[in-house]
Design a protein around this motif. Structure first.
Motif, short mmCIF file in Angstrom:
data_model
loop_
_atom_site.label_atom_id
_atom_site.label_comp_id
_atom_site.label_asym_id
_atom_site.label_seq_id
_atom_site.Cartn_x
_atom_site.Cartn_y
_atom_site.Cartn_z
N HIS A 43 41.98 36.42 37.58
CA HIS A 43 41.61 36.26 36.17
C HIS A 43 42.19 34.99 35.57
O HIS A 43 41.62 34.43 34.64
CB HIS A 43 42.06 37.48 35.35
CG HIS A 43 43.54 37.58 35.22
ND1 HIS A 43 44.24 36.99 34.20
CD2 HIS A 43 44.46 38.19 36.00
CE1 HIS A 43 45.52 37.25 34.35
NE2 HIS A 43 45.68 37.97 35.44
N ARG A 44 43.31 34.51 36.07
CA ARG A 44 43.99 33.36 35.47
C ARG A 44 43.45 32.03 35.98
O ARG A 44 43.11 31.14 35.21
CB ARG A 44 45.49 33.43 35.71
CG ARG A 44 46.23 32.30 34.99
CD ARG A 44 47.71 32.24 35.30
NE ARG A 44 48.38 33.43 34.80
CZ ARG A 44 49.60 33.79 35.19
NH1 ARG A 44 50.25 33.08 36.10
NH2 ARG A 44 50.16 34.86 34.70
N CYS A 45 43.35 31.88 37.30
CA CYS A 45 43.01 30.55 37.85
C CYS A 45 41.66 30.51 38.57
O CYS A 45 41.18 29.44 38.91
CB CYS A 45 44.11 30.07 38.79
SG CYS A 45 44.20 30.97 40.35
N GLY A 46 41.07 31.67 38.83
CA GLY A 46 39.77 31.70 39.48
C GLY A 46 39.79 31.61 40.99
O GLY A 46 38.74 31.56 41.63
N THR A 47 40.97 31.65 41.60
CA THR A 47 41.08 31.61 43.06
C THR A 47 40.47 32.87 43.65
O THR A 47 40.74 33.98 43.20
CB THR A 47 42.55 31.48 43.50
OG1 THR A 47 43.08 30.26 42.99
CG2 THR A 47 42.69 31.51 45.01
N GLU A 48 39.65 32.70 44.67
CA GLU A 48 38.99 33.83 45.31
C GLU A 48 40.00 34.69 46.07
O GLU A 48 40.88 34.19 46.76
CB GLU A 48 37.91 33.35 46.27
CG GLU A 48 37.12 34.46 46.89
CD GLU A 48 36.01 33.97 47.79
OE1 GLU A 48 35.31 34.83 48.34
OE2 GLU A 48 35.85 32.76 47.96
#
Length: 71
Positions: free
Chosen positions: A5-10
């Motif tokens: 939710h914070r950085c979008g890393t999968e």
């Protein structure tokens, strides 16, 4: 694709959902939290679509919610 939710890393683990204290490898944010749950919705009681869930103080903090479904 399930992402932080914070950085979008999968999130690429084989599991169905992250463990309670599992964090994002890129930014260290908790993954098992309200902000990553498909039931989270602003404007709802307790910001959750599921009625009568426990009150959660911080939506970005790890929690033990049994209703958690990772986006």
């Amino acid at each position: 694709m399930r992402c932080c939710h914070r950085c979008g890393t999968e999130w690429t683990a084989e599991k169905r959902a992250p463990s309670i204290k599992e964090t994002c490898p890129a930014c260290n944010a908790y993954l098992h939290c309200c902000l990553n749950c498909q039931h989270h919705e602003l404007g709802r009681r307790n910001q959750c679509r599921i009625p009568n869930t426990d009150q959660i103080a911080r939506r970005d903090d790890a929690n033990f919610c049994d209703e958690f479904v990772f986006l």
